[in-house]
Design an enzyme around this catalytic site. Structure first.
Site, mmCIF file in Angstrom:
data_model
loop_
_atom_site.group_PDB
_atom_site.id
_atom_site.type_symbol
_atom_site.label_atom_id
_atom_site.label_comp_id
_atom_site.label_asym_id
_atom_site.label_seq_id
_atom_site.Cartn_x
_atom_site.Cartn_y
_atom_site.Cartn_z
ATOM 1 N N PHE A 1 -4.500 2.196 -0.482
ATOM 2 C CA PHE A 1 -3.923 3.503 0.311
ATOM 3 C C PHE A 1 -4.307 3.281 1.559
ATOM 4 C CE2 PHE A 1 -4.467 5.003 -4.038
ATOM 5 C CZ PHE A 1 -3.315 5.885 -4.067
ATOM 6 N N GLU A 2 -3.457 4.069 2.567
ATOM 7 C CA GLU A 2 -3.789 4.075 3.939
ATOM 8 C C GLU A 2 -3.562 5.378 4.327
ATOM 9 O OE1 GLU A 2 -1.783 2.454 8.320
ATOM 10 O OE2 GLU A 2 -0.879 2.195 6.342
ATOM 11 N N LEU A 3 -4.563 6.176 5.171
ATOM 12 C CA LEU A 3 -4.359 7.479 5.805
ATOM 13 C C LEU A 3 -4.192 7.000 7.465
ATOM 14 C CD1 LEU A 3 -6.996 9.392 3.868
ATOM 15 C CD2 LEU A 3 -4.678 9.173 3.328
ATOM 16 N N SER B 1 -6.244 4.026 11.524
ATOM 17 C CA SER B 1 -5.959 4.071 9.886
ATOM 18 C C SER B 1 -7.220 4.163 9.220
ATOM 19 C CB SER B 1 -5.053 2.678 9.636
ATOM 20 O OG SER B 1 -3.849 3.110 10.022
ATOM 21 N N ARG C 1 0.917 -1.179 0.071
ATOM 22 C CA ARG C 1 0.177 0.048 -0.130
ATOM 23 C C ARG C 1 0.816 1.210 -0.014
ATOM 24 N NH1 ARG C 1 1.321 -1.807 4.728
ATOM 25 N NH2 ARG C 1 1.339 -0.565 6.538
#
Length: 73
Positions: A56-58, A45, A8
């Site tokens: 994607f990771e926030l 996350s 990711r």
């Protein structure tokens, strides 16, 4: 379709921005992935796929914060 992996692209966001990003991702109709089990204090996350199947990771924390919480255990 590309195969999916846990590979990711991750970005740090502020904790105060978490709900705003979550709402925006939901509003865009992007597919979300359930997060992994967290250690208390490790931060939060959001995982989601873009239209090209990239994950994607926030994340609201930092690596230093995460390691500090693991060390306490």
């Amino acid at each position: 379709m590309l195969s999916r992996t846990y590979n990711r692209i991750a970005f740090k966001i502020e904790e105060a921005e978490y709900e705003d990003y979550l709402e925006r991702i939901v509003a865009l109709g992007l597919e979300m992935k359930a997060g992994r089990t967290r250690v208390v204090g490790e931060a939060n996350s959001i995982y989601f796929y873009d239209v090209d199947n990239h994950l994607f990771e926030l994340h609201t924390g930092t690596l230093v914060e995460r390691l500090r919480e693991y060390k306490k255990k």
